[in-house]
Motif scaffolding. Structure first.
Motif, PDB file in Angstrom:
ATOM      1  N   GLN A 138       0.776  -1.228   0.086  1.00 39.06           N
ATOM      2  CA  GLN A 138       0.065   0.114   0.109  1.00 39.06           C
ATOM      3  C   GLN A 138       0.915   1.267  -0.146  1.00 39.06           C
ATOM      4  O   GLN A 138       1.711   1.346   1.083  1.00 39.06           O
ATOM      5  CB  GLN A 138      -0.933   0.037   1.288  1.00 39.06           C
ATOM      6  CG  GLN A 138      -1.815   1.046   1.239  1.00 39.06           C
ATOM      7  CD  GLN A 138      -3.042   0.886   2.157  1.00 39.06           C
ATOM      8  OE1 GLN A 138      -2.889   0.168   3.159  1.00 39.06           O
ATOM      9  NE2 GLN A 138      -4.237   1.538   2.043  1.00 39.06           N
ATOM     10  N   LYS A 166      -3.083   5.324  -1.727  1.00 43.35           N
ATOM     11  CA  LYS A 166      -3.655   4.424  -2.746  1.00 43.35           C
ATOM     12  C   LYS A 166      -4.199   3.052  -1.848  1.00 43.35           C
ATOM     13  O   LYS A 166      -3.822   2.966  -0.768  1.00 43.35           O
ATOM     14  CB  LYS A 166      -2.422   3.983  -3.752  1.00 43.35           C
ATOM     15  CG  LYS A 166      -2.046   5.009  -4.436  1.00 43.35           C
ATOM     16  CD  LYS A 166      -0.988   4.425  -5.570  1.00 43.35           C
ATOM     17  CE  LYS A 166      -0.599   5.371  -6.605  1.00 43.35           C
ATOM     18  NZ  LYS A 166       0.312   4.801  -7.426  1.00 43.35           N
ATOM     19  N   GLU A 167      -5.150   2.282  -2.614  1.00 37.71           N
ATOM     20  CA  GLU A 167      -5.658   1.096  -1.915  1.00 37.71           C
ATOM     21  C   GLU A 167      -4.628  -0.091  -1.611  1.00 37.71           C
ATOM     22  O   GLU A 167      -3.655   0.074  -2.377  1.00 37.71           O
ATOM     23  CB  GLU A 167      -6.566   0.673  -2.734  1.00 37.71           C
ATOM     24  CG  GLU A 167      -7.813   1.453  -2.717  1.00 37.71           C
ATOM     25  CD  GLU A 167      -9.116   0.716  -3.612  1.00 37.71           C
ATOM     26  OE1 GLU A 167     -10.290   1.594  -3.512  1.00 37.71           O
ATOM     27  OE2 GLU A 167      -9.092  -0.186  -4.145  1.00 37.71           O
ATOM     28  N   ARG A 168      -4.788  -0.860  -1.094  1.00 42.17           N
ATOM     29  CA  ARG A 168      -3.897  -1.969  -0.830  1.00 42.17           C
ATOM     30  C   ARG A 168      -3.655  -2.924  -2.020  1.00 42.17           C
ATOM     31  O   ARG A 168      -4.943  -2.971  -2.515  1.00 42.17           O
ATOM     32  CB  ARG A 168      -4.359  -2.832   0.515  1.00 42.17           C
ATOM     33  CG  ARG A 168      -3.111  -3.661   1.010  1.00 42.17           C
ATOM     34  CD  ARG A 168      -3.265  -4.341   2.115  1.00 42.17           C
ATOM     35  NE  ARG A 168      -3.387  -3.213   3.156  1.00 42.17           N
ATOM     36  CZ  ARG A 168      -3.442  -3.404   4.588  1.00 42.17           C
ATOM     37  NH1 ARG A 168      -3.415  -4.608   5.077  1.00 42.17           N
ATOM     38  NH2 ARG A 168      -3.204  -2.557   5.318  1.00 42.17           N
ATOM     39  N   GLN A 169      -3.007  -3.280  -2.456  1.00 43.58           N
ATOM     40  CA  GLN A 169      -2.740  -3.881  -3.872  1.00 43.58           C
ATOM     41  C   GLN A 169      -2.117  -5.266  -3.681  1.00 43.58           C
ATOM     42  O   GLN A 169      -0.966  -5.326  -2.971  1.00 43.58           O
ATOM     43  CB  GLN A 169      -1.749  -2.936  -4.579  1.00 43.58           C
ATOM     44  CG  GLN A 169      -1.436  -3.439  -5.824  1.00 43.58           C
ATOM     45  CD  GLN A 169      -0.483  -2.472  -6.757  1.00 43.58           C
ATOM     46  OE1 GLN A 169       0.607  -2.001  -6.075  1.00 43.58           O
ATOM     47  NE2 GLN A 169      -0.631  -2.385  -8.141  1.00 43.58           N
TER      48      GLN A 169
END
Length: 126
Positions: A39, A43-46
């Motif tokens: 992350q 931003k969103e966790r990827q």
């Protein structure tokens, strides 16, 4: 009580390498999967990579395929992520996750994992 503890993060120059580790306690990796997510700020966790119990099945995000390698040592109950050819866009907090009930179709989904580590910072910068 399940605990996942990541280590190995740090500052590295572009093109460099790092090896992350995730030591599990209170959790015996008999089924399901565990994996790495990251992350970046804002931003969103990827999803990054995942591996199933057998170790024969591994999964990678397109952005890291060919550069990162996930592996596990069942005897040590430890997960690894070897990261090579690092890029500035790899900068993020990296999290280890595990769950005995993760099915094939969900290995890339953060919500499929119940157990998470505290994260380790990886910064790629010159």
């Amino acid at each position: 009580q399940v605990q996942l503890v990541e280590s190995g993060g740090g500052l590295v120059q572009p093109g460099g390498s790092l090896r992350l580790s995730c030591a599990a306690s209170g959790y015996t990796f008999n089924s399901g999967a565990w994996g790495w997510f990251r992350q970046a700020p804002g931003k969103e966790r990827q999803f990054v990579a995942a591996i199933r119990r057998s170790g024969y099945y591994t999964y990678y995000a397109d952005s890291v395929k060919g550069r990162f390698a996930i592996s596990r040592d069942n005897a040590k109950n430890t997960l690894y992520l070897q990261m090579n050819s690092l890029k500035p866009e790899d900068t993020a907090v990296y999290y280890c996750a595990a769950d005995p009930g993760v099915i094939l179709s969900s290995v890339r989904t953060p919500d499929a994992y119940d157990y998470w580590g505290q994260g380790t910072q990886v910064t790629v910068s010159s």
